[in-house]
Design a protein around this motif. Sequence first.
Motif, PDB file in Angstrom:
ATOM      1  N   SER A 165       0.802  -1.226   0.000  1.00 32.78           N
ATOM      2  CA  SER A 165       0.000   0.000   0.000  1.00 32.78           C
ATOM      3  C   SER A 165       0.837   1.278   0.000  1.00 32.78           C
ATOM      4  O   SER A 165       0.330   2.346   0.344  1.00 32.78           O
ATOM      5  CB  SER A 165      -0.956   0.041   1.208  1.00 32.78           C
ATOM      6  OG  SER A 165      -1.890  -0.994   1.107  1.00 32.78           O
ATOM      7  N   GLN A 166       2.102   1.156  -0.365  1.00 33.06           N
ATOM      8  CA  GLN A 166       2.943   2.337  -0.489  1.00 33.06           C
ATOM      9  C   GLN A 166       3.581   2.381  -1.877  1.00 33.06           C
ATOM     10  O   GLN A 166       3.538   1.405  -2.626  1.00 33.06           O
ATOM     11  CB  GLN A 166       4.052   2.327   0.568  1.00 33.06           C
ATOM     12  CG  GLN A 166       3.553   2.423   2.001  1.00 33.06           C
ATOM     13  CD  GLN A 166       4.694   2.496   2.992  1.00 33.06           C
ATOM     14  OE1 GLN A 166       5.814   2.868   2.652  1.00 33.06           O
ATOM     15  NE2 GLN A 166       4.407   2.143   4.230  1.00 33.06           N
ATOM     16  N   GLY A 167       4.158   3.508  -2.210  1.00 29.46           N
ATOM     17  CA  GLY A 167       4.900   3.617  -3.449  1.00 29.46           C
ATOM     18  C   GLY A 167       6.270   2.982  -3.323  1.00 29.46           C
ATOM     19  O   GLY A 167       6.780   2.806  -2.219  1.00 29.46           O
ATOM     20  N   PRO A 168       6.882   2.624  -4.442  1.00 29.44           N
ATOM     21  CA  PRO A 168       8.236   2.058  -4.396  1.00 29.44           C
ATOM     22  C   PRO A 168       9.216   3.027  -3.747  1.00 29.44           C
ATOM     23  O   PRO A 168       9.058   4.247  -3.813  1.00 29.44           O
ATOM     24  CB  PRO A 168       8.572   1.833  -5.875  1.00 29.44           C
ATOM     25  CG  PRO A 168       7.240   1.688  -6.538  1.00 29.44           C
ATOM     26  CD  PRO A 168       6.333   2.624  -5.796  1.00 29.44           C
ATOM     27  N   GLN A 169      10.241   2.442  -3.147  1.00 32.77           N
ATOM     28  CA  GLN A 169      11.261   3.211  -2.433  1.00 32.77           C
ATOM     29  C   GLN A 169      12.628   2.798  -2.945  1.00 32.77           C
ATOM     30  O   GLN A 169      12.942   1.608  -3.016  1.00 32.77           O
ATOM     31  CB  GLN A 169      11.145   2.931  -0.933  1.00 32.77           C
ATOM     32  CG  GLN A 169      12.210   3.589  -0.072  1.00 32.77           C
ATOM     33  CD  GLN A 169      12.185   3.105   1.367  1.00 32.77           C
ATOM     34  OE1 GLN A 169      11.727   1.992   1.657  1.00 32.77           O
ATOM     35  NE2 GLN A 169      12.667   3.910   2.280  1.00 32.77           N
ATOM     36  N   PHE A 179       0.687   5.992  -9.490  1.00 29.48           N
ATOM     37  CA  PHE A 179       1.734   6.556  -8.640  1.00 29.48           C
ATOM     38  C   PHE A 179       2.375   7.747  -9.316  1.00 29.48           C
ATOM     39  O   PHE A 179       2.747   7.684 -10.494  1.00 29.48           O
ATOM     40  CB  PHE A 179       2.823   5.522  -8.351  1.00 29.48           C
ATOM     41  CG  PHE A 179       2.408   4.430  -7.414  1.00 29.48           C
ATOM     42  CD1 PHE A 179       1.991   3.206  -7.907  1.00 29.48           C
ATOM     43  CD2 PHE A 179       2.439   4.626  -6.044  1.00 29.48           C
ATOM     44  CE1 PHE A 179       1.611   2.185  -7.049  1.00 29.48           C
ATOM     45  CE2 PHE A 179       2.056   3.609  -5.171  1.00 29.48           C
ATOM     46  CZ  PHE A 179       1.636   2.398  -5.679  1.00 29.48           C
ATOM     47  N   PHE A 233       8.641   8.149  -4.851  1.00 30.65           N
ATOM     48  CA  PHE A 233       7.251   7.889  -5.198  1.00 30.65           C
ATOM     49  C   PHE A 233       6.299   8.411  -4.126  1.00 30.65           C
ATOM     50  O   PHE A 233       6.630   8.426  -2.931  1.00 30.65           O
ATOM     51  CB  PHE A 233       7.009   6.388  -5.347  1.00 30.65           C
ATOM     52  CG  PHE A 233       7.540   5.799  -6.617  1.00 30.65           C
ATOM     53  CD1 PHE A 233       8.870   5.418  -6.716  1.00 30.65           C
ATOM     54  CD2 PHE A 233       6.708   5.613  -7.720  1.00 30.65           C
ATOM     55  CE1 PHE A 233       9.362   4.866  -7.899  1.00 30.65           C
ATOM     56  CE2 PHE A 233       7.193   5.061  -8.895  1.00 30.65           C
ATOM     57  CZ  PHE A 233       8.524   4.685  -8.986  1.00 30.65           C
ATOM     58  N   GLY A 234       5.102   8.775  -4.591  1.00 28.77           N
ATOM     59  CA  GLY A 234       4.006   9.005  -3.671  1.00 28.77           C
ATOM     60  C   GLY A 234       3.398   7.679  -3.259  1.00 28.77           C
ATOM     61  O   GLY A 234       3.850   6.610  -3.703  1.00 28.77           O
ATOM     62  N   ASN A 235       2.377   7.714  -2.442  1.00 29.12           N
ATOM     63  CA  ASN A 235       1.768   6.486  -1.943  1.00 29.12           C
ATOM     64  C   ASN A 235       0.599   5.990  -2.785  1.00 29.12           C
ATOM     65  O   ASN A 235      -0.081   5.041  -2.398  1.00 29.12           O
ATOM     66  CB  ASN A 235       1.341   6.647  -0.492  1.00 29.12           C
ATOM     67  CG  ASN A 235       2.530   6.528   0.449  1.00 29.12           C
ATOM     68  OD1 ASN A 235       3.476   5.798   0.180  1.00 29.12           O
ATOM     69  ND2 ASN A 235       2.490   7.261   1.546  1.00 29.12           N
TER      70      ASN A 235
END
Lengths: 111, 115
Positions: free
Chosen positions: A41-45, B90, B106-108
């Motif tokens: 539920s998050q964007g890639p990091q 995203f 990136f955003g969430n």
Amino acid sequence: DAKTTQPPSMDCAEGRAANLPCNHSTISGNEYVYWYRQIHSQGPQYIIHGLKNNETNEMASLIITEDRKSSTLILPHATLRDTAVYYCIVNSGGSNYKLTFGKGTLLTVNP
Amino acid sequence: DTAVSQTPKYLVTQMGNDKSIKCEQNLGHDTMYWYKQDSKKFLKIMFSYNNKELIINETVPNRFSPKSPDKAHLNLHINSLELGDSAVYFCASSQAVSSYNSPLHFGNGTRLTVT
């Protein structure tokens, strides 16, 4: 760009090192290896990237074999929060928009 | 102090409607992107903007129109929504176009559901 192959899933015990492999046997001389991860539920990091030397930062270490055909991302002391999909990406274009995210490896850190 | 923020987080709408997703980054980055993550979890680039100028458009239907009013914002407007547009979108940014020392942030994500 070179294709990468990663195991679909791995398990690791909390507190132990997590070693995530990536094969990129068709990598060419000017291609970098990048690692990103995506927690649910998050964007890639972004995690780390390298060309041929081993790299280390506050998150992880990247070990690239001498022939550059494979690499290993090492999380030295995995925590439950490290449970995520880890993407290994090879990119020669030098442009962020050429990064291609595959299926990655789902790392599950168990208590 | 969120670096890349998207709104809304969830968007449920009917086929044929027009909707927008907003994205803002406070990192001072020059380049922004939109990605689509489908139900199979594949993450694909849609657009890339550098200093408010479009530099990449990856075979996206022209129903999708990005707008960059300034370097810190890249909004995505979608016309005539279709069922196949359902996905997580995203937004991302980077200091520069080059990937070598300019990682993506990136955003969430915005989960779009078209009914």
